[in-house]
Scaffold this motif. Structure first.
Motif, PDB file in Angstrom:
ATOM      1  N   SER A  84       0.802  -1.219   0.000  1.00 54.00           N
ATOM      2  CA  SER A  84       0.000   0.000   0.000  1.00 54.00           C
ATOM      3  C   SER A  84       0.833   1.266   0.000  1.00 54.00           C
ATOM      4  O   SER A  84       1.917   1.310   0.575  1.00 54.00           O
ATOM      5  CB  SER A  84      -0.900   0.006   1.232  1.00 54.00           C
ATOM      6  OG  SER A  84      -1.715   1.151   1.243  1.00 54.00           O
ATOM      7  N   THR A  85       0.279   2.307  -0.663  1.00 55.11           N
ATOM      8  CA  THR A  85       0.837   3.647  -0.507  1.00 55.11           C
ATOM      9  C   THR A  85       0.212   4.321   0.726  1.00 55.11           C
ATOM     10  O   THR A  85       0.443   5.489   0.961  1.00 55.11           O
ATOM     11  CB  THR A  85       0.580   4.490  -1.778  1.00 55.11           C
ATOM     12  OG1 THR A  85      -0.835   4.517  -2.028  1.00 55.11           O
ATOM     13  CG2 THR A  85       1.290   3.920  -2.996  1.00 55.11           C
ATOM     14  N   ASN A  87      -3.421   4.192   2.061  1.00 56.13           N
ATOM     15  CA  ASN A  87      -4.855   4.077   2.333  1.00 56.13           C
ATOM     16  C   ASN A  87      -5.351   2.637   2.379  1.00 56.13           C
ATOM     17  O   ASN A  87      -6.189   2.289   3.218  1.00 56.13           O
ATOM     18  CB  ASN A  87      -5.648   4.870   1.291  1.00 56.13           C
ATOM     19  CG  ASN A  87      -5.641   6.347   1.600  1.00 56.13           C
ATOM     20  OD1 ASN A  87      -5.659   6.738   2.771  1.00 56.13           O
ATOM     21  ND2 ASN A  87      -5.601   7.187   0.568  1.00 56.13           N
ATOM     22  N   THR A  88      -4.834   1.813   1.476  1.00 55.50           N
ATOM     23  CA  THR A  88      -5.255   0.402   1.499  1.00 55.50           C
ATOM     24  C   THR A  88      -4.850  -0.237   2.820  1.00 55.50           C
ATOM     25  O   THR A  88      -5.607  -1.009   3.416  1.00 55.50           O
ATOM     26  CB  THR A  88      -4.630  -0.366   0.316  1.00 55.50           C
ATOM     27  OG1 THR A  88      -5.070   0.244  -0.888  1.00 55.50           O
ATOM     28  CG2 THR A  88      -5.036  -1.830   0.300  1.00 55.50           C
ATOM     29  N   ASN A 188      -3.026   2.629  -9.059  1.00 51.77           N
ATOM     30  CA  ASN A 188      -2.920   1.237  -9.470  1.00 51.77           C
ATOM     31  C   ASN A 188      -4.021   0.888 -10.480  1.00 51.77           C
ATOM     32  O   ASN A 188      -4.119  -0.230 -10.939  1.00 51.77           O
ATOM     33  CB  ASN A 188      -3.022   0.347  -8.225  1.00 51.77           C
ATOM     34  CG  ASN A 188      -2.179  -0.909  -8.330  1.00 51.77           C
ATOM     35  OD1 ASN A 188      -1.231  -0.971  -9.115  1.00 51.77           O
ATOM     36  ND2 ASN A 188      -2.516  -1.907  -7.550  1.00 51.77           N
ATOM     37  N   ALA A 189      -4.893   1.866 -10.749  1.00 50.06           N
ATOM     38  CA  ALA A 189      -5.952   1.795 -11.773  1.00 50.06           C
ATOM     39  C   ALA A 189      -7.119   0.872 -11.424  1.00 50.06           C
ATOM     40  O   ALA A 189      -7.926   0.534 -12.291  1.00 50.06           O
ATOM     41  CB  ALA A 189      -5.364   1.441 -13.137  1.00 50.06           C
ATOM     42  N   ASN A 191      -9.607   1.662  -9.140  1.00 52.38           N
ATOM     43  CA  ASN A 191     -10.852   2.391  -8.896  1.00 52.38           C
ATOM     44  C   ASN A 191     -11.537   2.820 -10.187  1.00 52.38           C
ATOM     45  O   ASN A 191     -12.747   2.713 -10.307  1.00 52.38           O
ATOM     46  CB  ASN A 191     -10.573   3.601  -7.997  1.00 52.38           C
ATOM     47  CG  ASN A 191     -11.759   3.954  -7.115  1.00 52.38           C
ATOM     48  OD1 ASN A 191     -12.586   3.095  -6.794  1.00 52.38           O
ATOM     49  ND2 ASN A 191     -11.852   5.210  -6.715  1.00 52.38           N
ATOM     50  N   THR A 316     -10.885  10.967  -3.565  1.00 51.39           N
ATOM     51  CA  THR A 316     -10.690   9.619  -3.053  1.00 51.39           C
ATOM     52  C   THR A 316     -10.318   9.523  -1.571  1.00 51.39           C
ATOM     53  O   THR A 316     -10.562   8.504  -0.937  1.00 51.39           O
ATOM     54  CB  THR A 316      -9.612   8.945  -3.904  1.00 51.39           C
ATOM     55  OG1 THR A 316      -8.549   9.903  -4.095  1.00 51.39           O
ATOM     56  CG2 THR A 316     -10.149   8.523  -5.249  1.00 51.39           C
TER      57      THR A 316
HETATM   58  N1  F0G Z   1      -6.492   8.299  -4.439  1.00 50.84           N
HETATM   59  C1  F0G Z   1      -6.070   7.853  -3.261  1.00 50.84           C
HETATM   60  C2  F0G Z   1      -6.268   8.739  -2.078  1.00 50.84           C
HETATM   61  C3  F0G Z   1      -5.463   6.583  -3.149  1.00 50.84           C
HETATM   62  O1  F0G Z   1      -5.049   6.150  -1.971  1.00 50.84           O
HETATM   63  C4  F0G Z   1      -5.305   5.800  -4.312  1.00 50.84           C
HETATM   64  C5  F0G Z   1      -4.663   4.499  -4.254  1.00 50.84           C
HETATM   65  C6  F0G Z   1      -5.780   6.322  -5.527  1.00 50.84           C
HETATM   66  C7  F0G Z   1      -6.374   7.562  -5.555  1.00 50.84           C
HETATM   67  C8  F0G Z   1      -5.688   5.561  -6.792  1.00 50.84           C
HETATM   68  O2  F0G Z   1      -6.586   4.505  -6.853  1.00 50.84           O
HETATM   69  O3  F0G Z   1      -4.985   2.675  -7.196  1.00 50.84           O
HETATM   70  O4  F0G Z   1      -7.404   2.340  -7.605  1.00 50.84           O
HETATM   71  O5  F0G Z   1      -6.044   3.760  -9.139  1.00 50.84           O
HETATM   72  N2  F0G Z   1      -4.094   4.045  -3.233  1.00 50.84           N
HETATM   73  C9  F0G Z   1      -3.564   2.679  -3.108  1.00 50.84           C
HETATM   74  C10 F0G Z   1      -3.124   2.413  -1.683  1.00 50.84           C
HETATM   75  C11 F0G Z   1      -2.585   2.305  -4.122  1.00 50.84           C
HETATM   76  O6  F0G Z   1      -2.242   1.576  -1.463  1.00 50.84           O
HETATM   77  O7  F0G Z   1      -3.681   2.994  -0.777  1.00 50.84           O
HETATM   78  P1  F0G Z   1      -6.250   3.241  -7.753  1.00 50.84           P
END
Ligand code: F0G
Length: 354
Positions: A84-85, A87-88, A188-189, A191, A316
């Motif tokens: 995870s970055t 949030n996950t 990571n594409a 969503n 997000t």
């Molecule tokens: N916005 C936020 C706040 C996110 O945490 C993420 C992805 C995205 C947008 C992009 O969404 O990956 O589905 O294209 N966060 C992931 C994480 C990778 O590990 O929390 P995505």
């Protein structure tokens, strides 16, 4: 009791929920769709934001995580794992704790916002920081989940997509139909792929129509927009600091099906949208979220998104996730004064005159 019983309840007819699925919830979903009057007028569009930062752990991940963790529990799993970055990992840790599962998270060293780190540790996840980026962390957890008895809950887990598609349902439920355009940040594409699926399924079931889908990456991590893997991704928007998106193909298919496109936005434009949104509309979203607004602005300038359109930008994650970036990029800080009412009043008059 919250009237929102969570997405596994609200959208059970559209989700892989069976009588054996645990009724897991932290009351995720049901997030506000907020109209932005100032930006709508300034940009000549009818603009809404879907504030996913209102979810239980402050990001859209909760929609997918509740589904993935419920299914893991249903299948008898005792442990979940993710890269995870930030949030996950926060979301996995919360739902893992709620469901009584061991939770293991792997994050890139030094690149996770403070609030997200605090969340993972408070919810009791076992956290590992690797000397590497998100893409490398994801490779690691994928391999471990194949060899060990632990369920992978990154968005490559199909149940994550199922849960996340409910964001699209809610937008249609509030507007009565799909908007003309959906703008969404891309990391990571997963969503954007989930939203594409959600709009399509709702259209098939209820005739709500489909928006054109525009996905925005950060300039320093624009793999899909430039059609090449970025080995060392870099951006201030650490949530989307990803150079080889796992759902690359699915995202392209979703955009081809709905119309729209991918593009990159600079960190400067992300920060301008981040600050502008908070100051003019009272909405504080984390930097990565604001790639959607920065991207909309870019596409209005090129004419690819037409004036007069009804647009939803997905915000997000919550701005409070990343206090350091807020403080670093804001030019407002408290004025130091003595503990004296007269000094305070004269200072207020000075400020007013500025
Ligand atoms: N916005 C936020 C706040 C996110 O945490 C993420 C992805 C995205 C947008 C992009 O969404 O990956 O589905 O294209 N966060 C992931 C994480 C990778 O590990 O929390 P995505």
């Amino acid at each position: 009791m919250s009237p929102n019983k969570g997405i596994l309840h609200s959208y059970k007819d559209y989700l892989p929920v069976t009588s054996a699925t645990p009724q897991l919830t932290l009351h995720e979903g049901g997030t506000p769709l907020i109209h932005l009057p100032s930006l709508s007028e300034a940009w000549g569009v009818n603009l809404y934001v879907k504030t996913e930062g209102v979810n239980p752990t402050g990001s859209f991940k909760d929609r997918g995580m509740v589904m993935a963790v419920a299914k893991a529990k249903e299948a008898g799993s005792k442990a979940i794992i993710c890269a995870s970055t930030g949030n996950t990992s926060a979301s996995a840790a919360a739902y893992g704790s709620r469901a009584g599962l061991r939770t293991i998270v792997v994050i890139p060293e030094g690149k996770v916002a403070l609030g997200k780190l605090a969340q993972a540790s408070m919810y009791g996840a076992e956290a590992f920081e690797i000397e590497g980026n998100f893409d490398e962390a994801l490779n690691m957890v994928r391999e471990v989940s194949e060899k060990e008895d632990v369920t992978l809950v990154n968005s490559v887990n199909p149940y994550r997509m199922e849960g996340q598609k409910t964001g699209a349902f809610e937008i249609c439920d509030v507007l009565g139909q799909a908007p003309d355009v959906l703008c969404i940040p891309v990391g990571n594409a997963g969503n954007i792929t989930a939203y594409g699926k959600g709009f399509k399924e709702y259209d098939d079931a209820r005739g709500t129509g489909q928006p054109r889908l525009f996905g925005f990456e950060a300039d320093g991590a624009a793999a899909i927009a430039r059609n090449e893997i970025v080995p060392q991704p870099d951006t201030l928007a650490t949530a989307i600091r990803i150079g080889n998106p796992a759902s690359w193909t699915g995202a392209i298919e979703a955009v081809e099906q709905a119309g729209g496109g991918f593009d990159a936005v600079s960190d400067e434009d992300i920060v301008a949208s981040y600050r502008g949104l908070a100051r003019t509309e009272g909405v504080f979203a984390e930097p990565a979220s604001c790639a959607s607004l920065a991207g909309l602005r870019k596409k209005l300038a090129t004419g690819e998104i037409e004036q007069g359109s009804t647009v939803v930008c997905v915000l997000t994650g919550n701005g409070l996730k990343d206090p350091a970036t807020a403080l670093d990029t804001s030019d407002i800080s408290p004025v130091r004064i003595s503990n004296d009412i007269d000094v305070f009043r004269s200072q207020l008059h000075q400020e007013e005159g500025v």
